[in-house]
Design a protein around this motif. Structure first.
Motif, PDB file in Angstrom:
ATOM      1  N   TYR A 132      -5.196  11.128  -7.685  1.00 34.72           N
ATOM      2  CA  TYR A 132      -5.284  11.346  -6.202  1.00 34.72           C
ATOM      3  C   TYR A 132      -6.874  11.249  -5.600  1.00 34.72           C
ATOM      4  CZ  TYR A 132      -3.322  12.369  -1.538  1.00 34.72           C
ATOM      5  OH  TYR A 132      -3.038  12.530  -0.222  1.00 34.72           O
ATOM      6  N   PRO A 133      -7.339   9.812  -5.620  1.00 36.40           N
ATOM      7  CA  PRO A 133      -8.498   9.562  -5.057  1.00 36.40           C
ATOM      8  C   PRO A 133      -8.285  10.025  -3.442  1.00 36.40           C
ATOM      9  CG  PRO A 133      -7.273   7.552  -5.464  1.00 36.40           C
ATOM     10  CD  PRO A 133      -6.565   8.711  -5.992  1.00 36.40           C
ATOM     11  N   ASN A 134      -9.418  10.744  -2.767  1.00 34.53           N
ATOM     12  CA  ASN A 134      -9.434  10.880  -1.757  1.00 34.53           C
ATOM     13  C   ASN A 134     -10.397  10.333  -0.617  1.00 34.53           C
ATOM     14  OD1 ASN A 134      -8.540  12.683   0.447  1.00 34.53           O
ATOM     15  ND2 ASN A 134      -8.029  14.259  -0.789  1.00 34.53           N
ATOM     16  N   LEU A 178       0.906  -1.183   0.162  1.00 38.03           N
ATOM     17  CA  LEU A 178       0.064  -0.119   0.067  1.00 38.03           C
ATOM     18  C   LEU A 178       0.978   1.592  -0.021  1.00 38.03           C
ATOM     19  CD1 LEU A 178      -2.687  -0.936   2.612  1.00 38.03           C
ATOM     20  CD2 LEU A 178      -2.888  -1.213   0.090  1.00 38.03           C
ATOM     21  N   ARG A 179       0.147   2.424  -0.576  1.00 36.95           N
ATOM     22  CA  ARG A 179       1.272   3.554  -0.464  1.00 36.95           C
ATOM     23  C   ARG A 179       0.639   4.530   0.709  1.00 36.95           C
ATOM     24  NH1 ARG A 179      -1.037   3.288  -5.930  1.00 36.95           N
ATOM     25  NH2 ARG A 179       0.437   2.378  -7.408  1.00 36.95           N
ATOM     26  N   ASN A 180      -0.364   5.154   0.715  1.00 37.32           N
ATOM     27  CA  ASN A 180      -0.448   6.037   1.598  1.00 37.32           C
ATOM     28  C   ASN A 180      -2.212   6.082   1.963  1.00 37.32           C
ATOM     29  OD1 ASN A 180       1.606   7.606  -0.173  1.00 37.32           O
ATOM     30  ND2 ASN A 180       1.909   8.152   1.962  1.00 37.32           N
ATOM     31  N   PRO A 181      -2.788   5.046   2.495  1.00 33.37           N
ATOM     32  CA  PRO A 181      -4.105   5.236   2.782  1.00 33.37           C
ATOM     33  C   PRO A 181      -4.650   6.359   3.281  1.00 33.37           C
ATOM     34  CG  PRO A 181      -3.115   2.759   3.416  1.00 33.37           C
ATOM     35  CD  PRO A 181      -2.002   3.874   3.239  1.00 33.37           C
ATOM     36  N   GLN A 185       1.441  10.816 -14.616  1.00 27.04           N
ATOM     37  CA  GLN A 185       0.797   9.371 -14.866  1.00 27.04           C
ATOM     38  C   GLN A 185      -0.150   9.036 -13.510  1.00 27.04           C
ATOM     39  OE1 GLN A 185       0.361   7.911 -17.733  1.00 27.04           O
ATOM     40  NE2 GLN A 185      -1.332   6.540 -16.576  1.00 27.04           N
ATOM     41  N   PRO A 186      -1.095   9.391 -13.354  1.00 30.63           N
ATOM     42  CA  PRO A 186      -2.024   8.931 -11.993  1.00 30.63           C
ATOM     43  C   PRO A 186      -1.748   7.586 -11.708  1.00 30.63           C
ATOM     44  CG  PRO A 186      -3.243  10.443 -13.561  1.00 30.63           C
ATOM     45  CD  PRO A 186      -2.260   9.919 -14.466  1.00 30.63           C
ATOM     46  N   VAL A 187      -1.722   7.617 -10.314  1.00 22.99           N
ATOM     47  CA  VAL A 187      -1.321   6.230  -9.855  1.00 22.99           C
ATOM     48  C   VAL A 187      -2.436   5.732  -8.707  1.00 22.99           C
ATOM     49  CG1 VAL A 187       1.262   6.071 -10.604  1.00 22.99           C
ATOM     50  CG2 VAL A 187       0.246   7.055  -8.325  1.00 22.99           C
ATOM     51  N   GLY A 188      -3.316   6.671  -8.347  1.00 21.55           N
ATOM     52  CA  GLY A 188      -4.127   6.308  -7.458  1.00 21.55           C
ATOM     53  C   GLY A 188      -5.031   5.243  -7.642  1.00 21.55           C
ATOM     54  N   PRO A 229      -4.108   6.856  -2.654  1.00 18.35           N
ATOM     55  CA  PRO A 229      -3.638   7.886  -3.575  1.00 18.35           C
ATOM     56  C   PRO A 229      -2.047   7.859  -4.034  1.00 18.35           C
ATOM     57  CG  PRO A 229      -4.079   8.986  -1.589  1.00 18.35           C
ATOM     58  CD  PRO A 229      -4.325   7.544  -1.334  1.00 18.35           C
ATOM     59  N   GLY A 230      -1.151   7.341  -3.076  1.00 18.90           N
ATOM     60  CA  GLY A 230       0.194   7.863  -3.367  1.00 18.90           C
ATOM     61  C   GLY A 230       0.568   9.332  -2.937  1.00 18.90           C
ATOM     62  N   ASP A 231       1.631   9.958  -3.172  1.00 22.95           N
ATOM     63  CA  ASP A 231       1.922  11.067  -2.858  1.00 22.95           C
ATOM     64  C   ASP A 231       1.176  12.344  -3.341  1.00 22.95           C
ATOM     65  OD1 ASP A 231       4.363   9.894  -1.326  1.00 22.95           O
ATOM     66  OD2 ASP A 231       5.676  10.138  -3.272  1.00 22.95           O
ATOM     67  N   PHE A 232       1.224  13.278  -2.257  1.00 22.04           N
ATOM     68  CA  PHE A 232       0.527  14.410  -2.750  1.00 22.04           C
ATOM     69  C   PHE A 232       0.691  15.415  -3.720  1.00 22.04           C
ATOM     70  CE2 PHE A 232      -1.853  18.421  -1.548  1.00 22.04           C
ATOM     71  CZ  PHE A 232      -3.112  18.064  -1.873  1.00 22.04           C
TER      72      PHE A 232
END
Length: 322
Positions: free
Chosen positions: A181-183, A131-134, A158-161, A150-153
């Motif tokens: 960046y899904p939030n 996981l990246r950053n739940p 290339q979106p990776v979320g 989402p990954g880093d803010f």
């Protein structure tokens, strides 16, 4: 010195109520319902969840999940019964099993805790992928939890979320990917079928996914687009976007707009019908009740101790956009 001055100023502010705009015509002007601010200072508050007679608040900056009494008016000391979640940086929690799952944004994993907040285990990988950053999560209404990862803010080329499903058996499954960046994540039932609503922060969109019986997502549709603020807005931020969201019992949706200090009200078709402005610019998330919305967020997002606050806004306080 700046920290002491900031804490004193925030303490003075939090002892007050926030007046909503005056409404009515020139004759017989009436005061809109008052927005009540909690007399507590949080450290980067996120992900409120109503649990019994308290609102659980994830404090990313303090590494704990605090409790704010549901009943108001609030006393001078509103924080009580905090759960310490070591090496986590919590940003949300959701019901899971006999307890909860806490999303650990900073450590990049999930902490499964019992109903008293005692950690039972960590979940951090699936199919050999970490996981990246739940960030935010919600019950899937079947014993599991959907959450954003989402990954880093930052705005990537290339979106990776992605959105990930924690099933009732403790397994993780990616159900949506390639997101900007899904939030916020929230799940509802509509006409006997479940749908997941996901805020795509950097695209300023709210996405809608039908949920299959096996837990997978169907084809995505764009449910709402959040327009940029009008010139002269109170708060501006070049990385602002929709954060936490929830549908209230009144049938409307309430969406926190991080960086703009406001919560929008949307109708069932995704049209914006009102807003409430908050004293904290980086509003992160909401929790709805029968009478109104609990709202949390930090005043300062980039310097420790990341002071933040919480408030309650009655539904009648949501006025038209300026």
């Amino acid at each position: 010195m700046w920290r002491l001055k900031g804490l004193l100023a925030l303490a003075a502010l939090s002892a007050c109520t926030v007046a909503a705009p005056v409404v009515g015509g020139p004759s017989g002007r009436t005061q809109a319902p008052t927005i009540e601010q909690a007399p507590s200072i949080f450290s980067y508050p996120e992900g409120p969840l109503i649990v019994g007679d308290v609102v659980r608040v994830a404090e990313m900056g303090a590494g704990q999940v605090s409790a704010l009494p549901l009943a108001r008016p609030w006393a001078t000391a509103a924080l009580e019964d905090a759960w310490s979640i070591a090496d986590c940086g919590p940003t949300a929690l959701a019901p899971y099993g006999d307890g909860f799952v806490v999303l650990c944004h900073l450590s990049g994993d999930l902490a499964v805790v019992d109903r008293n907040g005692q950690e039972q285990r960590r979940i951090g990988t699936f199919d050999g992928v970490a996981l990246r950053n739940p960030n935010d999560g919600a019950s899937d209404l079947r014993g599991g939890v959907y959450f954003s990862d989402p990954g880093d803010f930052y705005r990537p080329r290339q979106p990776v979320g992605r959105v990930v499903w924690l099933d009732p058996n403790g397994r993780l499954h990616a159900v949506a990917s390639g997101l900007n960046y899904p939030n916020g994540v929230y799940v509802v039932e509509e006409d006997g079928r479940r749908f997941a609503y996901v805020s795509e922060h950097f695209s300023r969109r709210i996405l809608r996914y039908p949920i299959s019986e096996d837990g997978s997502f169907g084809a995505m549709s764009v449910w709402a687009v959040i327009p940029e603020q009008s010139p002269g807005a109170r708060f501006t931020y070049d990385q602002a976007g929709p954060d936490g969201l929830e549908r209230g019992p009144d049938g409307h949706w309430y969406v926190a707009i991080y960086g703009e200090g406001r919560v929008l009200r949307l109708n069932a078709e995704g049209a914006i019908t009102g807003e409430v402005q908050t004293p904290f610019q980086y509003v992160t998330n909401v929790a709805t009740t029968e009478t109104g919305v609990y709202i949390v967020g930090p005043y300062v997002h980039d310097r420790a101790p990341f002071q933040g606050g919480a408030l309650f806004a009655p539904y009648s306080a949501f006025g038209p956009l300026p």
